[in-house]
Design a protein around this motif. Structure first.
Motif, PDB file in Angstrom:
ATOM      1  N   ASP A 104       9.950   1.258   5.651  1.00  0.00           N
ATOM      2  CA  ASP A 104      11.002   1.332   4.635  1.00  0.00           C
ATOM      3  C   ASP A 104      10.446   1.303   3.217  1.00  0.00           C
ATOM      4  N   GLY A 105       9.307   1.960   3.017  1.00  0.00           N
ATOM      5  CA  GLY A 105       8.729   2.052   1.680  1.00  0.00           C
ATOM      6  C   GLY A 105       8.055   0.791   1.189  1.00  0.00           C
ATOM      7  N   LYS A 106       7.826  -0.177   2.085  1.00  0.00           N
ATOM      8  CA  LYS A 106       7.198  -1.442   1.692  1.00  0.00           C
ATOM      9  C   LYS A 106       5.986  -1.716   2.569  1.00  0.00           C
ATOM     10  N   GLN A 113       3.017   8.311  -2.718  1.00  0.00           N
ATOM     11  CA  GLN A 113       3.070   6.928  -3.161  1.00  0.00           C
ATOM     12  C   GLN A 113       3.701   6.082  -2.054  1.00  0.00           C
ATOM     13  N   ILE A 114       3.476   4.799  -2.137  1.00  0.00           N
ATOM     14  CA  ILE A 114       3.996   3.901  -1.105  1.00  0.00           C
ATOM     15  C   ILE A 114       5.505   4.055  -0.964  1.00  0.00           C
ATOM     16  N   LYS A 115       6.206   4.172  -2.060  1.00  0.00           N
ATOM     17  CA  LYS A 115       7.661   4.237  -2.034  1.00  0.00           C
ATOM     18  C   LYS A 115       8.183   5.518  -1.389  1.00  0.00           C
ATOM     19  N   ASP A 116       7.316   6.539  -1.263  1.00  0.00           N
ATOM     20  CA  ASP A 116       7.721   7.807  -0.649  1.00  0.00           C
ATOM     21  C   ASP A 116       7.664   7.766   0.869  1.00  0.00           C
ATOM     22  N   ILE A 117       7.040   6.727   1.420  1.00  0.00           N
ATOM     23  CA  ILE A 117       6.778   6.680   2.861  1.00  0.00           C
ATOM     24  C   ILE A 117       7.823   5.826   3.566  1.00  0.00           C
ATOM     25  N   TYR A 118       8.434   6.421   4.579  1.00  0.00           N
ATOM     26  CA  TYR A 118       9.413   5.690   5.393  1.00  0.00           C
ATOM     27  C   TYR A 118       8.718   4.816   6.437  1.00  0.00           C
TER      28      TYR A 118
END
Length: 234
Positions: free
Chosen positions: A176-178, A203-208
């Motif tokens: 969940d982006g974390k 970026q980390i926030k782009d990854i589910y």
């Protein structure tokens, strides 16, 4: 107001007690791998229902009976883990239905199993020819365990004499982006995941979801997959 408050409180307390109990013995109940675990799951459901909804029964009496039941189950569970004879008595033993390719009709009659029942269980195991079966055992859980004859067994890597390679459990690093810091190790750390993201221009926030598979490869799933018409089936 009291007619609503009392059942609400009883149900809430019963649910909390149930959660606490399942944290201790839940794995043994959920599998239903033995007679007494199956019986206990039914009784626990009955107790919790009565504690929550039947206001004519004293809550303390039901709670004490429920706790005694759980304690007895726990004691039997400890005893069965230490004694094979007790374990056989409590859990039962599997019944051999096919041995060396021959159907054991006496054992079939003991467990009230017909040829139709046996064929259905075999079909559920993707076996349509009973001649493929070397051994078949009816487990205590009601499942049928199959050992096929050698010509019909699946081929494994060992059959090809391939070199052995160890595997490990998957390591989840992003969800969940974390980042999941508790799963970090000397190899898979913050710098490593940042470098892998940089390779993919992410970026980390782009990854589910990002996980290191058992074969050591990193699987990455993005939030935006850029499907023109994704399948939506419920």
């Amino acid at each position: 107001m009291e007619d609503i408050l009392i059942p609400t409180l009883r149900t809430s307390v019963s649910f909390i007690i149930l959660i606490l109990i399942t944290m201790v013995i839940g794995k043994h109940i959920n599998t239903h791998k033995s007679h007494y675990s199956f019986a206990l799951s039914i009784m626990i459901g009955s107790f919790v229902a009565n504690m929550g909804f039947d206001v004519n029964i004293k809550f303390k009496s039901m709670l004490s009976s429920f706790l005694i039941l759980v304690i007895l189950f726990y004691l039997f569970m400890v005893l069965s883990s230490r004694s094979r004879n007790i374990r056989k008595w409590l859990s039962g033993r599997p019944t051999v239905l096919i041995e060396n390719g021959k159907i054991l009709d006496k054992n079939m009659r003991k467990v009230k199993f017909s040829i139709d029942d046996l064929n259905q269980f075999l079909r559920e195991k993707d076996i349509f020819n009973i001649s493929e079966v070397e051994f078949a055992l009816l487990e205590v859980s009601g499942e049928l365990s199959i050992l096929k004859k050698k010509p019909f067994q699946y081929t494994t890597k060992q059959d090809f004499n391939l070199p052995n390679s160890s595997e490990s459990l998957p390591v989840e690093l992003i969800m969940d982006g974390k980042i999941i810091k508790k799963n970090f190790s000397e190899k898979y750390n913050h710098n490593w995941i940042e470098a892998e993201c940089k390779k993919r221009n992410l970026q980390i926030k782009d990854i589910y979801y990002a996980v290191v598979n058992s074969d050591g490869h990193l699987f990455v799933d993005k939030y935006k997959d850029k499907f023109s018409s994704p399948t939506d089936v419920e």
